[in-house]
Each structure stands twice: as C-alpha cells, then as structure tokens.
Write a protein that holds these residues in place. Structure first.
Motif, PDB file in Angstrom:
ATOM      1  N   VAL A  94       9.952  66.681   8.428  1.00  0.00           N
ATOM      2  CA  VAL A  94       9.628  67.842   9.267  1.00  0.00           C
ATOM      3  C   VAL A  94       9.541  69.059   8.346  1.00  0.00           C
ATOM      4  CG1 VAL A  94      10.377  69.323  11.157  1.00  0.00           C
ATOM      5  CG2 VAL A  94      10.836  66.852  11.244  1.00  0.00           C
ATOM      6  N   TRP A  95       8.446  69.776   8.466  1.00  0.00           N
ATOM      7  CA  TRP A  95       8.189  70.958   7.629  1.00  0.00           C
ATOM      8  C   TRP A  95       7.970  72.183   8.525  1.00  0.00           C
ATOM      9  CZ3 TRP A  95       7.288  70.410   2.170  1.00  0.00           C
ATOM     10  CH2 TRP A  95       7.143  69.090   1.712  1.00  0.00           C
ATOM     11  N   VAL A  96       8.275  73.343   7.964  1.00  0.00           N
ATOM     12  CA  VAL A  96       7.830  74.588   8.594  1.00  0.00           C
ATOM     13  C   VAL A  96       7.168  75.452   7.533  1.00  0.00           C
ATOM     14  CG1 VAL A  96       9.567  74.605  10.421  1.00  0.00           C
ATOM     15  CG2 VAL A  96      10.022  75.796   8.274  1.00  0.00           C
ATOM     16  N   SER A  97       6.249  76.276   7.967  1.00  0.00           N
ATOM     17  CA  SER A  97       5.592  77.212   7.053  1.00  0.00           C
ATOM     18  C   SER A  97       6.346  78.532   7.048  1.00  0.00           C
ATOM     19  CB  SER A  97       4.140  77.447   7.479  1.00  0.00           C
ATOM     20  OG  SER A  97       4.102  78.111   8.732  1.00  0.00           O
ATOM     21  N   GLY A  98       6.163  79.306   5.998  1.00  0.00           N
ATOM     22  CA  GLY A  98       6.670  80.677   5.931  1.00  0.00           C
ATOM     23  C   GLY A  98       8.159  80.777   6.169  1.00  0.00           C
ATOM     24  N   THR A  99       8.547  81.814   6.894  1.00  0.00           N
ATOM     25  CA  THR A  99       9.958  82.035   7.205  1.00  0.00           C
ATOM     26  C   THR A  99      10.122  82.295   8.697  1.00  0.00           C
ATOM     27  OG1 THR A  99       9.831  84.438   6.834  1.00  0.00           O
ATOM     28  CG2 THR A  99      10.399  83.037   4.927  1.00  0.00           C
ATOM     29  N   LEU A 100      11.334  82.086   9.170  1.00  0.00           N
ATOM     30  CA  LEU A 100      11.628  82.157  10.600  1.00  0.00           C
ATOM     31  C   LEU A 100      12.643  83.251  10.896  1.00  0.00           C
ATOM     32  CD1 LEU A 100      12.104  78.300  11.265  1.00  0.00           C
ATOM     33  CD2 LEU A 100       9.995  79.656  11.433  1.00  0.00           C
TER      34      LEU A 100
ATOM     35  N   GLY B 129      11.843  82.318  18.166  1.00  0.00           N
ATOM     36  CA  GLY B 129      10.541  82.565  18.786  1.00  0.00           C
ATOM     37  C   GLY B 129       9.755  83.648  18.082  1.00  0.00           C
ATOM     38  N   ASP B 130       8.467  83.773  18.504  1.00  0.00           N
ATOM     39  CA  ASP B 130       7.568  84.821  18.009  1.00  0.00           C
ATOM     40  C   ASP B 130       7.216  84.703  16.532  1.00  0.00           C
ATOM     41  OD1 ASP B 130       6.686  86.502  20.079  1.00  0.00           O
ATOM     42  OD2 ASP B 130       8.667  87.413  20.216  1.00  0.00           O
ATOM     43  N   ASP B 131       7.545  83.578  15.888  1.00  0.00           N
ATOM     44  CA  ASP B 131       7.287  83.471  14.447  1.00  0.00           C
ATOM     45  C   ASP B 131       5.829  83.129  14.147  1.00  0.00           C
ATOM     46  OD1 ASP B 131       9.924  83.945  13.452  1.00  0.00           O
ATOM     47  OD2 ASP B 131      10.495  81.976  14.224  1.00  0.00           O
ATOM     48  N   TYR B 132       5.214  82.317  14.992  1.00  0.00           N
ATOM     49  CA  TYR B 132       3.832  81.866  14.764  1.00  0.00           C
ATOM     50  C   TYR B 132       3.642  81.203  13.404  1.00  0.00           C
ATOM     51  CZ  TYR B 132       3.242  83.904  19.191  1.00  0.00           C
ATOM     52  OH  TYR B 132       3.408  84.171  20.513  1.00  0.00           O
ATOM     53  N   GLU B 133       4.721  80.558  12.950  1.00  0.00           N
ATOM     54  CA  GLU B 133       4.589  79.641  11.822  1.00  0.00           C
ATOM     55  C   GLU B 133       4.205  78.273  12.371  1.00  0.00           C
ATOM     56  OE1 GLU B 133       4.579  80.530   8.839  1.00  0.00           O
ATOM     57  OE2 GLU B 133       5.627  82.459   8.798  1.00  0.00           O
ATOM     58  N   LEU B 134       3.787  77.382  11.480  1.00  0.00           N
ATOM     59  CA  LEU B 134       3.522  76.009  11.895  1.00  0.00           C
ATOM     60  C   LEU B 134       4.747  75.150  11.636  1.00  0.00           C
ATOM     61  CD1 LEU B 134      -0.115  75.285  10.652  1.00  0.00           C
ATOM     62  CD2 LEU B 134       0.678  76.294  12.801  1.00  0.00           C
ATOM     63  N   CYS B 135       5.004  74.241  12.556  1.00  0.00           N
ATOM     64  CA  CYS B 135       5.951  73.151  12.332  1.00  0.00           C
ATOM     65  C   CYS B 135       5.119  71.879  12.342  1.00  0.00           C
ATOM     66  CB  CYS B 135       7.002  73.132  13.432  1.00  0.00           C
ATOM     67  SG  CYS B 135       8.064  71.680  13.382  1.00  0.00           S
ATOM     68  N   PHE B 136       5.304  71.041  11.331  1.00  0.00           N
ATOM     69  CA  PHE B 136       4.488  69.822  11.292  1.00  0.00           C
ATOM     70  C   PHE B 136       5.275  68.684  10.681  1.00  0.00           C
ATOM     71  CE2 PHE B 136       3.453  70.078   6.737  1.00  0.00           C
ATOM     72  CZ  PHE B 136       3.644  71.437   6.477  1.00  0.00           C
ATOM     73  N   THR B 137       4.826  67.495  10.950  1.00  0.00           N
ATOM     74  CA  THR B 137       5.452  66.310  10.356  1.00  0.00           C
ATOM     75  C   THR B 137       4.424  65.618   9.474  1.00  0.00           C
ATOM     76  OG1 THR B 137       4.866  64.501  11.878  1.00  0.00           O
ATOM     77  CG2 THR B 137       6.592  66.036  12.605  1.00  0.00           C
ATOM     78  N   ALA B 138       4.931  64.987   8.414  1.00  0.00           N
ATOM     79  CA  ALA B 138       4.046  64.267   7.494  1.00  0.00           C
ATOM     80  C   ALA B 138       4.848  63.131   6.868  1.00  0.00           C
ATOM     81  CB  ALA B 138       3.509  65.205   6.420  1.00  0.00           C
ATOM     82  N   PRO B 139       4.184  62.051   6.498  1.00  0.00           N
ATOM     83  CA  PRO B 139       4.910  60.931   5.884  1.00  0.00           C
ATOM     84  C   PRO B 139       5.590  61.400   4.594  1.00  0.00           C
ATOM     85  CG  PRO B 139       2.605  60.335   6.333  1.00  0.00           C
ATOM     86  CD  PRO B 139       2.741  61.804   6.583  1.00  0.00           C
ATOM     87  N   ALA B 140       6.741  60.802   4.304  1.00  0.00           N
ATOM     88  CA  ALA B 140       7.468  61.153   3.080  1.00  0.00           C
ATOM     89  C   ALA B 140       6.625  60.850   1.847  1.00  0.00           C
ATOM     90  CB  ALA B 140       8.795  60.390   3.025  1.00  0.00           C
TER      91      ALA B 140
ATOM     92  N   THR C  44       8.404  74.598   3.787  1.00  0.00           N
ATOM     93  CA  THR C  44       9.759  74.128   3.492  1.00  0.00           C
ATOM     94  C   THR C  44      10.032  72.861   4.290  1.00  0.00           C
ATOM     95  OG1 THR C  44      10.484  76.437   3.260  1.00  0.00           O
ATOM     96  CG2 THR C  44      12.213  74.755   3.456  1.00  0.00           C
ATOM     97  N   ARG C  45      10.592  71.872   3.619  1.00  0.00           N
ATOM     98  CA  ARG C  45      10.957  70.630   4.306  1.00  0.00           C
ATOM     99  C   ARG C  45      12.339  70.838   4.922  1.00  0.00           C
ATOM    100  NH1 ARG C  45      13.039  65.959   2.006  1.00  0.00           N
ATOM    101  NH2 ARG C  45      12.673  66.817  -0.078  1.00  0.00           N
ATOM    102  N   VAL C  46      12.447  70.639   6.228  1.00  0.00           N
ATOM    103  CA  VAL C  46      13.680  71.017   6.930  1.00  0.00           C
ATOM    104  C   VAL C  46      14.326  69.876   7.694  1.00  0.00           C
ATOM    105  CG1 VAL C  46      12.925  73.422   7.162  1.00  0.00           C
ATOM    106  CG2 VAL C  46      12.387  71.775   8.981  1.00  0.00           C
ATOM    107  N   GLY C  47      13.757  68.693   7.656  1.00  0.00           N
ATOM    108  CA  GLY C  47      14.400  67.602   8.385  1.00  0.00           C
ATOM    109  C   GLY C  47      13.530  66.367   8.381  1.00  0.00           C
ATOM    110  N   ARG C  48      13.863  65.438   9.273  1.00  0.00           N
ATOM    111  CA  ARG C  48      13.100  64.192   9.345  1.00  0.00           C
ATOM    112  C   ARG C  48      13.000  63.728  10.798  1.00  0.00           C
ATOM    113  NH1 ARG C  48      18.282  62.291   7.870  1.00  0.00           N
ATOM    114  NH2 ARG C  48      19.088  61.052   9.621  1.00  0.00           N
TER     115      ARG C  48
END
Lengths: 343, 343
Positions: free
Chosen positions: A176-182, A281-292, A310-314
């Motif tokens: 699990v990834w997120v872009s930018g900062t929250l 809320g209100d961050d408008y960053e992307l959260c996405f998943t991708a294979p390891a 930033t990789r933040v989980g799985r």
C-alpha cells in the motif's frame, strides 16, 4: 472554435418571468465575459453555446466521468478566496481522474450564485482556468443560475480500455502506497475552526494544502500498468482505503507511524499526527496498491511524475484494517471517514 | 454489474469531521438504498462505486453532454412533489439531448440535501428512474452532500459524427417548426403564483406540463438528417429561437397566431395566448428548422416519433425576429426570454 452564443441552455424556473432586462449583467454576458475560452484541443467537436457539448469518441478508449458538488459553508468558507475556490472546485474532480489513471479532457461547470459579483467571478474563473490550462482540460459547457452559492463540476478523462485503476483490483501481498504527505489540510482546517491554535507561520504553511490541493494526475498516468487498485484521499486514508478493501474483498495492515505527515503536522504531538494522517481528509493524494515485485517500477513512476511516494503497508487476505505503531504493535484508533449525513 | 461500494467520492469539507457515526443513514447507505440499480446496458463499463464511471467509447460516434442545476425556490417549489421533481430533474437534461438528436446513454446526479428524508428520497428516486428507464439512460455516478436542496444532473448521449442537430445550421428559406403545444406550463405557473386565477380543473389540466415535462427524444432522433438547426424550448420560443438566429447568422418570421397553444391556454384571451406561446418557457418542446423541400419528411419523422409538429414560420436572410398576426400584419410584442440574473 465553435460558435458561442450562450451556455448550454435548458433551465426551467418557478419564479414568474420578467420579460425585460433591467440592465444587469445577463447570464449570457456573464458566460461570455468570464467563461468563454478559445478551444485548444481536438476532443471537443462542439463546446459552449449549444444544447449539448460534443466530444469526439475514440475506439479503444474509455471515458472516465466524475462529478462533485461543493456547497458554501460545507465545502468552503463563505469568504473563501475565489481564485482558490475556482482552483479547488476543479482540483477535486481532476483528482478523481488521477485516481483512475485517466488523462483530463474536458469539464462542465454548473453553479448557482446569489448574484453577479464581477470581481468575484473574475477571480473564480482565473483560478479555475489556471488549473484547467495546466492540465489541458477544456470547459465545454455548463449552467448558471441564481441561488445559494454552490458549484457542480463534472469532469471527463480518457483511459485506454483495461488500463483504468479501479478500487476492486487490490490483491493480497500488494504494497500500500500513498503519494505526497498527509494531514496538513486537516491541521489547517482545525486551526481555522479554532479547535486549537497554530502559530501564524505554521498555519500559513499548512493552509495551501486545504485551499489549493494539487491533483496527482501525472502520477495516476504513470501508474497505469503498475498499480493494481487506486483512489484519491478526500475523506481520510483509513476510510478511503476501506473502499478499496471492501471492493477488492481483502484487508490491510498500515504502519501508522510510517505515514508521511505534512511538514507542519510533522511537528505536532504524535496523537494528532496519527489521527490526521490516518483520518484527516482533504489531502487529495493518491492511495494505491501494487505488487511487491513492482517496487522499482512504482519509484520510477514517482520520478517520472515528480511526485514522492511512500510505502505504508500491505494488503492481506484477511478482511479488516489493522493499524500498527513504529514497534509493530497494534494501535486501536477509531478513525473512520467523514460522512456528510451523520455529522 | 460493477461492484458497488459507494458513490464516486472525492469531496472535501470545511466543517470539522465527526469521526463517529451517530446512527443516521450514511451517505453510502443512502446511495445503496435509493440509487443503486442493476446495470442494464453495455455503455457503462463501470458504474457507481469508483472514483469515476467508465463509458465505452465508440468509433464514429460523438458523446453529447449537457448539465443543468435545479435550485429549490427558483426552479421548483419547496414543497414540490418529489416524484415529479425526480422526473423533471432528468427530463430537462434529456430534452437537451433530444435537441441535438442524441440518444440517451447515461447520467450523473450530484445533489445537496438538507438532511435524510427517506420517504422523500424514495419518491424522488422513483420519479427519476421511471424516466431514466423509459429512455434506457443509466445512472453511472454522483455525489451527495448536506446543504440547501439543489440537484445537478449531467447527461450523456450518443450521436453519429456529423449528425448532431446544432443551433448554427439554420438556412434562409427553412421552415420553422415546433413540437407539441406551448404555454400551458407558463399558464399553470402564473396561477400557482396567483398572477391570475384559473378554474381548478383548468389548473389540474395544465400543471403536468410544468411539473412533468416530456423530453422529445424520439422526435430528435427521427429528425437526424432532416432538420437543419434545433434546440429545446426552456426559456420561451422568442428568446430560444433567437439563439438559433444568432448562431446561424439569419433572421426569422413567426406567425404568432399559428403557434400551437396548449389546450388550456387555447381557451384564454388572445393577448395571454400570444405572450405565453411566444415567451412562456418551461415547455421542453423542440424548435427546429428544416428545408421547405423536407416538409413530408418532417411529418414522417413526427409520425414515427408519435409527436405532433406545427410549422410556425420561416428563416430569413435578414437578421431579426419578425412577428406576424393571423392577417399577416406585424405584431410588436416585447417578448424576450427569461434571464436568471436580470429578474
């Protein structure tokens, strides 16, 4: 450029008609003055001024569509800077395209205004078009009426068939990834509502995240073929990630203290940092998943898009969202997303 | 059917978040209960529940797009019947597709509500979907928030490249036609506002034209390749026809006493009949132009669409709108269209 003779019409009204013009700026003049632009792309075969806009369709492509309504006093302050409001009204919609990996094409704008305030309209349209032009996204139609200020934008993007990033595509084992900062947007909001005090310079540093969100369009495009599932973070990571989990029939584990806090929030007490990165809320960053196996490709996409990730989980096979602290110990935070009808 | 896990998200808000659900119907529950439908056509590759809907694009076709916003107290009464309001909200948009000769495909619905009123929502969605289903037009996404009641629908239709009926295509010598009858909607509105009194049975006969307009979709499709210019009559014939004249660089002569009045208006004094047929608004009939050599084809299209049409004038090379009475004498009526910001 298509002929311009007004907005897309088709309104009705219950107020008895006045058959004479009292000399105010009319709806058509208003549109011509503030929202008429030369067409600059080929997607719109017909823009503002007819019953409908016409977009050329392309074989092998899908049209991504999203609509958002912003209401005064709920989504923005009554005295909101109109330039920033114009920006934000479109930004939240472009963010939805970004989350699908779709390229912006065009948008429509329907809004009600209490009256004609020309300086306000000039600033609003300037903010709107600055962002639209940056993304080559063309205003193709709309509707304007009198009423409480609210703004409804519907945005259109293009994505090759099969390449859209959907919510239902997360797989166990995905990162699990997120872009930018929250969290800085939420931090600024709380200060503006006097939930707590922030030094003036801290508020000034955090507030642009609330008022001028930057949709992650380039990242969404770069993640096509790499990411599995994606969405944009409008209501808070925990709640929004929950939509991916539910749609994909999976669970997830997040490392809460690994979440990338905004630079202002990063100086705040850890409880606030955790809450606002997780449910701000209100961050408008992307959260996405991708294979390891695609970590290098994700970082490459981030470089291409000039957007930190930033990789933040799985993603786990087991349903539910598990929150861990920096020591890998479970955290029990009640951080659900915001809901417009239960708060 | 695509997975459903909510509306298309992407809202922000300035109100501080409540992190707990107080047991009211949530936004997601509201959508699932009243606006979740099985997908019934192939155009929507992805419907409600992701960041965007996805519509399949087709080579050789254009996508017609129109958006309208309806505001409580301005476009409908506060106590409007929610079934009829659901119908009308979509009808005014389908009418724009009809005016382009476009076939309805899908729509999005963004609206703000003061709160969750389940009986109201049930009736509103029933009226909305009754019309949507009749036109095989699929709800593919939307947004719901709390605020003053207003309703923003964006509608999508398909039309082969080059076949759309545009406003700029009228030619000198064309006949001017209108569908159906004009003025009963305006007549009912005036009675509801107590501009004048109408017998109860007369009001009951006229009011459906105001509350439940029938978009002339079948006629618009049948007129492809026959009509030159077209638009739908929302603000009154004189003003709306003016858009065709301006876009086409032509003028027109109308035989005012040949305008087809609604059956209730037809019993009214001639001054009111003239004014309301010419500038009544809310009719959602089509006005179109076609070569005089195509009169039989127009009547054939009307038969196919089961929609009456009346020839009411002609397009002239000379700019301006000329009004004639039954004796062919000039009428000097000041009947411009309604404008939302000048009345």
């Amino acid at each position: 450029m298509p002929p311009f003779n007004g907005w897309q019409c088709g309104k009705s009204q219950t107020a008895p008609r006045c058959l004479y013009n009292h000399g105010m700026l009319s709806e058509f003049d208003l549109i011509a003055r503030y929202f008429k632009r030369p067409a600059h792309r080929s997607h719109a075969a017909l823009g503002i001024g007819d019953d409908c806009a016409l977009l050329t369709q392309e074989a092998g492509m899908q049209l991504a569509i999203s609509t958002d309504i912003l209401v005064e006093g709920r989504h923005f302050f009554t005295d909101a800077d109109p330039f920033m409001l114009g920006h934000k009204s479109l930004a939240v919609n472009l963010s939805d395209l970004a989350a699908m990996g779709a390229e912006p094409v065009a948008f429509t704008l329907a809004f009600s205004l209490p009256g004609v305030d020309e300086p306000w309209l000039e600033r609003f349209s300037a903010g709107l078009f600055a962002l639209a032009d940056a993304h080559r996204c063309e205003l193709v139609g709309g509707d304007t009426t009198k009423g409480p200020l609210n703004i409804c934008i519907t945005v259109f993007g293009r994505v090759p068939v099969g390449e859209a990033l959907q919510r239902n595509a997360a797989l166990p084992g995905d990162d699990v990834w997120v872009s930018g900062t929250l969290g800085d947007a939420r931090l600024a909001l709380g200060a503006l509502y006097e939930e707590y005090a922030l030094p003036a310079d801290a508020l000034a540093a955090a507030a642009p995240r609330l008022h001028m969100p930057q949709p992650r369009v380039a990242l969404g495009l770069a993640l096509r073929g790499i990411a599995h599932a994606a969405l944009d973070l409008s209501d808070g990571l925990a709640g929004d990630l929950g939509h991916i989990l539910k749609a994909s029939g999976v669970g997830a584990t997040l490392e809460v203290d690994a979440l990338p806090a905004g630079p202002v929030l990063d100086e705040q007490p850890i409880e606030r940092r955790r809450l606002f990165t997780l449910a701000g809320g209100d961050d408008y960053e992307l959260c996405f998943t991708a294979p390891a196996t695609k970590r290098d490709a994700v970082l490459g996409a981030a470089l291409i898009a000039n957007t930190p990730v930033t990789r933040v989980g799985r993603i786990d096979a087991s349903p539910g969202l598990r929150l861990l602290d920096a020591q890998g110990q479970p955290l029990n935070l009640h951080a659900s997303s915001y809901d417009h009808f239960t708060s």
